[in-house]
Design a protein around this motif. Structure first.
Motif, PDB file in Angstrom:
ATOM      1  N   ILE A 183       8.504  10.872   2.473  1.00  0.00           N
ATOM      2  CA  ILE A 183       8.089   9.279   3.001  1.00  0.00           C
ATOM      3  C   ILE A 183       7.800   8.448   1.585  1.00  0.00           C
ATOM      4  O   ILE A 183       8.347   6.652   1.727  1.00  0.00           O
ATOM      5  N   ALA A 184       6.987   8.650   1.365  1.00  0.00           N
ATOM      6  CA  ALA A 184       5.833   7.505   0.911  1.00  0.00           C
ATOM      7  C   ALA A 184       7.198   7.547  -0.872  1.00  0.00           C
ATOM      8  O   ALA A 184       7.474   6.294  -0.482  1.00  0.00           O
ATOM      9  N   ARG A 185       8.019   7.840  -1.387  1.00  0.00           N
ATOM     10  CA  ARG A 185       9.152   7.485  -2.274  1.00  0.00           C
ATOM     11  C   ARG A 185      10.071   7.256  -1.554  1.00  0.00           C
ATOM     12  O   ARG A 185      10.811   6.121  -2.649  1.00  0.00           O
ATOM     13  N   VAL A 186      10.295   7.389  -0.611  1.00  0.00           N
ATOM     14  CA  VAL A 186      11.570   6.782   0.431  1.00  0.00           C
ATOM     15  C   VAL A 186      11.113   5.458   0.332  1.00  0.00           C
ATOM     16  O   VAL A 186      11.634   4.131   0.255  1.00  0.00           O
ATOM     17  N   ILE A 187       9.985   4.751   0.836  1.00  0.00           N
ATOM     18  CA  ILE A 187       9.252   3.610   0.855  1.00  0.00           C
ATOM     19  C   ILE A 187       9.164   2.898  -0.285  1.00  0.00           C
ATOM     20  O   ILE A 187       9.342   1.631  -0.403  1.00  0.00           O
ATOM     21  N   ARG A 188       8.971   3.270  -1.487  1.00  0.00           N
ATOM     22  CA  ARG A 188       8.832   2.509  -2.540  1.00  0.00           C
ATOM     23  C   ARG A 188       9.976   2.780  -3.084  1.00  0.00           C
ATOM     24  O   ARG A 188       9.819   1.775  -4.300  1.00  0.00           O
ATOM     25  N   ASP A 189      10.992   3.388  -2.824  1.00  0.00           N
ATOM     26  CA  ASP A 189      12.199   3.082  -3.340  1.00  0.00           C
ATOM     27  C   ASP A 189      13.272   1.457  -2.739  1.00  0.00           C
ATOM     28  O   ASP A 189      13.446   0.873  -3.503  1.00  0.00           O
ATOM     29  N   ARG A 190      12.824   1.504  -1.873  1.00  0.00           N
ATOM     30  CA  ARG A 190      13.153   1.297  -0.707  1.00  0.00           C
ATOM     31  C   ARG A 190      12.634  -0.801  -1.165  1.00  0.00           C
ATOM     32  O   ARG A 190      12.573  -1.751  -0.839  1.00  0.00           O
ATOM     33  N   THR A 191      11.138  -0.730  -1.134  1.00  0.00           N
ATOM     34  CA  THR A 191      10.632  -1.862  -1.500  1.00  0.00           C
ATOM     35  C   THR A 191       9.968  -2.192  -3.130  1.00  0.00           C
ATOM     36  O   THR A 191       9.479  -2.868  -3.271  1.00  0.00           O
ATOM     37  N   ALA A 192      10.768  -1.971  -3.863  1.00  0.00           N
ATOM     38  CA  ALA A 192      10.756  -2.022  -5.043  1.00  0.00           C
ATOM     39  C   ALA A 192      10.006  -1.736  -6.021  1.00  0.00           C
ATOM     40  O   ALA A 192       8.557  -2.262  -6.411  1.00  0.00           O
ATOM     41  N   ARG A 193       8.873  -0.607  -4.854  1.00  0.00           N
ATOM     42  CA  ARG A 193       7.776   0.544  -6.136  1.00  0.00           C
ATOM     43  C   ARG A 193       6.327  -0.432  -4.987  1.00  0.00           C
ATOM     44  O   ARG A 193       5.609   0.069  -5.378  1.00  0.00           O
ATOM     45  N   ARG A 194       6.444  -1.966  -4.263  1.00  0.00           N
ATOM     46  CA  ARG A 194       5.584  -2.551  -3.885  1.00  0.00           C
ATOM     47  C   ARG A 194       4.441  -1.779  -3.255  1.00  0.00           C
ATOM     48  O   ARG A 194       3.519  -1.554  -2.686  1.00  0.00           O
ATOM     49  N   GLY A 195       5.250  -0.744  -2.050  1.00  0.00           N
ATOM     50  CA  GLY A 195       4.636   0.192  -1.134  1.00  0.00           C
ATOM     51  C   GLY A 195       4.211  -1.144   0.189  1.00  0.00           C
ATOM     52  O   GLY A 195       4.815  -2.294   0.812  1.00  0.00           O
ATOM     53  N   VAL A 196       3.726  -0.408   1.017  1.00  0.00           N
ATOM     54  CA  VAL A 196       3.443  -0.945   2.855  1.00  0.00           C
ATOM     55  C   VAL A 196       2.353  -1.413   2.241  1.00  0.00           C
ATOM     56  O   VAL A 196       0.957  -0.586   1.528  1.00  0.00           O
ATOM     57  N   ASP A 197       2.041  -2.689   3.035  1.00  0.00           N
ATOM     58  CA  ASP A 197       0.316  -2.605   3.614  1.00  0.00           C
ATOM     59  C   ASP A 197      -0.404  -2.542   4.454  1.00  0.00           C
ATOM     60  O   ASP A 197      -1.239  -2.298   4.077  1.00  0.00           O
ATOM     61  N   VAL A 198       0.373  -1.443   5.689  1.00  0.00           N
ATOM     62  CA  VAL A 198      -1.084  -1.005   6.096  1.00  0.00           C
ATOM     63  C   VAL A 198      -0.122   0.262   6.560  1.00  0.00           C
ATOM     64  O   VAL A 198       1.111   0.275   7.274  1.00  0.00           O
ATOM     65  N   VAL A 199      -0.762   0.789   6.885  1.00  0.00           N
ATOM     66  CA  VAL A 199      -0.750   2.230   7.619  1.00  0.00           C
ATOM     67  C   VAL A 199      -0.914   2.922   8.403  1.00  0.00           C
ATOM     68  O   VAL A 199      -2.242   2.897   8.807  1.00  0.00           O
ATOM     69  N   ILE A 200      -0.338   2.902  10.026  1.00  0.00           N
ATOM     70  CA  ILE A 200      -0.959   3.252  11.446  1.00  0.00           C
ATOM     71  C   ILE A 200      -0.705   4.312  10.923  1.00  0.00           C
ATOM     72  O   ILE A 200       0.099   5.536  11.317  1.00  0.00           O
ATOM     73  N   ASP A 201      -2.649   5.584  11.359  1.00  0.00           N
ATOM     74  CA  ASP A 201      -1.632   7.177  10.879  1.00  0.00           C
ATOM     75  C   ASP A 201      -2.874   8.250  12.397  1.00  0.00           C
ATOM     76  O   ASP A 201      -4.348   7.497  12.313  1.00  0.00           O
ATOM     77  N   ASN A 202      -2.046   8.708  13.296  1.00  0.00           N
ATOM     78  CA  ASN A 202      -3.033   9.401  13.628  1.00  0.00           C
ATOM     79  C   ASN A 202      -2.502  10.541  13.712  1.00  0.00           C
ATOM     80  O   ASN A 202      -3.001  11.772  15.001  1.00  0.00           O
ATOM     81  N   VAL A 203      -1.968  11.432  12.270  1.00  0.00           N
ATOM     82  CA  VAL A 203      -1.835  12.805  12.152  1.00  0.00           C
ATOM     83  C   VAL A 203      -2.480  13.263  11.353  1.00  0.00           C
ATOM     84  O   VAL A 203      -3.003  14.538  11.975  1.00  0.00           O
ATOM     85  N   GLY A 204      -3.071  12.882  10.248  1.00  0.00           N
ATOM     86  CA  GLY A 204      -4.483  13.545  10.028  1.00  0.00           C
ATOM     87  C   GLY A 204      -3.199  14.235   8.663  1.00  0.00           C
ATOM     88  O   GLY A 204      -3.068  14.080   7.797  1.00  0.00           O
TER      89      GLY A 204
END
Length: 345
Positions: free
Chosen positions: A225-246
């Motif tokens: 998931i992280a690699r796909v996001i970085r590829d699609r955002t020109a390596r910028r990444g996301v601003d926020v992650v909402i995580d309840n999985v742990g």
């Protein structure tokens, strides 16, 4: 009184519908008794059945945190609601006297507890709570929607608005789309104007998330998931992650974050112990926030959204009380998209 209960911890076969529970009495002049019309399930309810460290129950123990219903009795000091009012219940109870409560941060109270976990729950014909924990709503709102609303939406609001301070145009990654908190978080983010990346291991859930407004959908079983996001955002990444999985998602959550990114967590359904590379943490200047339930002001805010017809929770399925165990079994299979609700007539 009828109630869906457990008398000991273990598997879902411990769940029992009882018809012989005593009617709950008001504990003080500021309490109200509610005739419950509907109650909704949360992942917390599965953990209560299994048993949580430091949490003890008094058999037979009514399950459930979320509920809506009709005020049946009020204490002598209650002025905010009247007998006959239709209300939703805030499942988080605090002592209202500690320094955190007095500053408006009830979830930080040292004696904070949740219905169904620390106090008798809502999957019963009647429940008693402090009047400050209820808000009136329109009778036009279906009991299934009202019952499904509070815990998930209140939790998501605090995570998205109060803790992460999500802003228009930001990219937000949300794990476990299909669950109540994740769906509420997505709805709130879209109202703000953020771009949502929704993650699930189920293609049908991803399709339905797209229909509800998700901008990007990612199947966690089909790549990094992280690699796909970085590829699609020109390596910028996301601003926020909402995580309840742990445990299962933590590393991917951090690797998906851009510089100055914020990670907000409210649970650890896959496990509570996580590892963090502190070098990445300080170099990228990430912020990691914990979040639990919400305070009175946040409760007022989300109930205002419900009254206005916004942030209406998707309903997965509805079961009568005598089929309550089947509702728990569906939740345990993680088949749901939206909230699972139990009705009490």
């Amino acid at each position: 009184m009828r109630a869906l209960t457990i008398s000991s911890h273990g598997s879902l076969d411990r769940i029992e519908l009882r018809h012989d529970l005593a009617m709950p009495e008001l504990r003080g002049e500021s309490d109200v008794r509610i005739r419950v019309r509907a109650a909704a399930l949360n992942h917390l309810d599965l953990l209560v059945v299994e048993g949580l460290p430091g949490v003890t129950i008094t058999p037979p123990w009514p399950l459930g945190a979320d509920a809506c219903g009709i005020i049946e009795t009020i204490g002598g000091a209650v002025t905010s609601v009247s007998v006959g009012d239709y209300v939703v219940v805030n499942p988080g109870l605090s002592d209202r006297t500690c320094e955190y409560c007095l500053s408006g941060e009830q979830p930080l109270c040292p004696r904070f507890g949740i219905l169904g976990e620390h106090f008798p729950g809502t999957m019963a014909e009647f429940v008693v709570v402090p009047a400050v924990n209820v808000r009136t709503i329109s009778p036009a709102i279906a009991p299934e929607r009202a019952a499904a609303f509070t815990l998930a939406t209140l939790t998501a609001w605090r995570m998205v608005v109060s803790r992460a301070n999500v802003r228009a145009g930001e990219h937000v990654l949300i794990w476990g789309i299909g669950g109540g908190v994740a769906l509420a978080a997505m709805q709130i983010c879209k109202q703000i104007g953020a771009r949502v990346w929704a993650v699930s291991g189920n293609d049908d859930k991803l399709r339905r998330a797209r229909d509800l407004g998700a901008d990007e959908v990612l199947n966690r079983n089909r790549g990094d998931i992280a690699r796909v996001i970085r590829d699609r955002t020109a390596r910028r990444g996301v601003d926020v992650v909402i995580d309840n999985v742990g445990q299962a998602s933590w590393n991917q959550s951090l690797l998906a974050l851009g510089r100055r990114g914020r990670l907000v967590t409210c649970g650890g359904t896959s496990g509570p112990i996580v590892q963090t590379d502190v070098r990445r943490l300080f170099w990228n200047q990430w912020s990691i926030y914990g979040s639990t339930m919400g305070n009175d002001a946040e409760f007022d805010a989300v109930v205002g959204e419900l009254r206005a017809g916004r942030l209406v929770p998707p309903i997965d399925s509805v079961y009568p009380l005598d089929e309550g165990r089947a509702a728990f079994e569906r939740l345990a299979r993680a088949d749901q998209f939206g909230k699972i609700v139990v009705t009490l007539g």
